[in-house]
Design a protein around this motif. Sequence first.
Motif, PDB file in Angstrom:
ATOM      1  N   GLU A 180      -5.113  47.803  80.055  1.00  0.00           N
ATOM      2  CA  GLU A 180      -6.417  48.064  80.658  1.00  0.00           C
ATOM      3  C   GLU A 180      -7.013  49.369  80.123  1.00  0.00           C
ATOM      4  O   GLU A 180      -8.233  49.479  79.955  1.00  0.00           O
ATOM      5  CB  GLU A 180      -6.289  48.112  82.172  1.00  0.00           C
ATOM      6  N   ALA A 181      -6.155  50.358  79.844  1.00  0.00           N
ATOM      7  CA  ALA A 181      -6.637  51.603  79.241  1.00  0.00           C
ATOM      8  C   ALA A 181      -7.167  51.343  77.836  1.00  0.00           C
ATOM      9  O   ALA A 181      -8.197  51.906  77.433  1.00  0.00           O
ATOM     10  CB  ALA A 181      -5.522  52.640  79.207  1.00  0.00           C
ATOM     11  N   ASN A 200      -6.183  48.973  87.169  1.00  0.00           N
ATOM     12  CA  ASN A 200      -7.498  48.948  87.800  1.00  0.00           C
ATOM     13  C   ASN A 200      -7.380  48.707  89.303  1.00  0.00           C
ATOM     14  O   ASN A 200      -8.094  49.332  90.095  1.00  0.00           O
ATOM     15  CB  ASN A 200      -8.369  47.863  87.169  1.00  0.00           C
ATOM     16  N   GLN A 222     -11.986  50.703  74.393  1.00  0.00           N
ATOM     17  CA  GLN A 222     -12.561  49.805  73.386  1.00  0.00           C
ATOM     18  C   GLN A 222     -11.703  49.756  72.127  1.00  0.00           C
ATOM     19  O   GLN A 222     -12.202  49.770  71.007  1.00  0.00           O
ATOM     20  CB  GLN A 222     -13.999  50.215  73.051  1.00  0.00           C
ATOM     21  N   ARG A 229      -6.743  57.925  83.379  1.00  0.00           N
ATOM     22  CA  ARG A 229      -6.600  56.949  84.461  1.00  0.00           C
ATOM     23  C   ARG A 229      -5.322  57.179  85.267  1.00  0.00           C
ATOM     24  O   ARG A 229      -4.981  56.381  86.128  1.00  0.00           O
ATOM     25  CB  ARG A 229      -6.574  55.537  83.865  1.00  0.00           C
ATOM     26  N   GLN A 274      -8.446  48.565  76.760  1.00  0.00           N
ATOM     27  CA  GLN A 274      -9.717  47.861  76.913  1.00  0.00           C
ATOM     28  C   GLN A 274     -10.846  48.826  77.242  1.00  0.00           C
ATOM     29  O   GLN A 274     -11.948  48.723  76.692  1.00  0.00           O
ATOM     30  CB  GLN A 274      -9.597  46.794  78.006  1.00  0.00           C
ATOM     31  N   GLU A 275     -10.583  49.781  78.145  1.00  0.00           N
ATOM     32  CA  GLU A 275     -11.615  50.744  78.515  1.00  0.00           C
ATOM     33  C   GLU A 275     -11.951  51.662  77.346  1.00  0.00           C
ATOM     34  O   GLU A 275     -13.099  52.103  77.201  1.00  0.00           O
ATOM     35  CB  GLU A 275     -11.163  51.572  79.716  1.00  0.00           C
ATOM     36  N   MET A 282      -7.009  58.088  77.300  1.00  0.00           N
ATOM     37  CA  MET A 282      -7.571  57.227  78.333  1.00  0.00           C
ATOM     38  C   MET A 282      -6.521  56.897  79.393  1.00  0.00           C
ATOM     39  O   MET A 282      -6.812  56.876  80.593  1.00  0.00           O
ATOM     40  CB  MET A 282      -8.115  55.943  77.707  1.00  0.00           C
TER      41      MET A 282
END
Length: 257
Positions: free
Chosen positions: A47-48, A79, A53, A74, A50-51, A70
């Motif tokens: 997920e990190a 999430n 990119q 987080r 993805q955030e 990232m």
Amino acid sequence: MKRKIREHELELVRQALGDQEQLPKEQVTHLFRDLGYVLWDAQAIAEAAQEAQIQEDQLDLSNLWRLLLMYRQREGMRNSELESIDAAFREEDLEGTGELTALEVPTAIRSLGYQVSFEAMQSVLRQVDVNDSGGVDKMQFRKVVRMLQECDAQLFLQAFDDEDLARLQAITFPSAIQAFCTTGLQSQSLDLPEFNDDGMLVRRDDFVRSCAAHAHQVREAIKRNGGWTDPEVNYLKLFFRKYDLDRNGRTPGIICC
């Protein structure tokens, strides 16, 4: 000073990467383990990414550094965890100031299922509130939760090391069960399905991550039960039935446990 810290951490990433110019995405979890992240979470890493990119399957040093930044921003959480933490923060921030006081933070922490002593809570708050403002914002509150999880991890590591007398970073499954019992987690068994043979060895990080998963289950139970663990709720139910003679879900008056 901040630049030197950044350069030092970047050098650690280079060392963990070794002679490889790129690292397959599926091996990032091994990199995080080498960097000292005990409670790394594969889904949180994904997920990190993805955030941040990052879509490449092969990550170079630049992408790995962006991913690490990232992930740390987080606090290494999924999430779903961040949403739950932020919801607890908003629920306690009744005036919408964007900060919680030192008195409001423990209430928000308890709503997340954490059972923390006053001394431990004050110790964490002193480390987070470095400017001694008396307030904690949303990002600092996330850090408080992460630090509490790290405190649990240290407890799990100590329980493991007490059984690992030979310092092999691995113990037998019966020893792992014994270590698990000393952590105080209220659960039936250690959830390591891949280790179903008493002769197999349990690695240190696998043990800690399994204990962390159990701790998460206990916190979810506390949230679900209004502040009680599942064993405590079962005890209260049995105690209630002792006085519910008509089995109608009511007792004749107030009872004391």
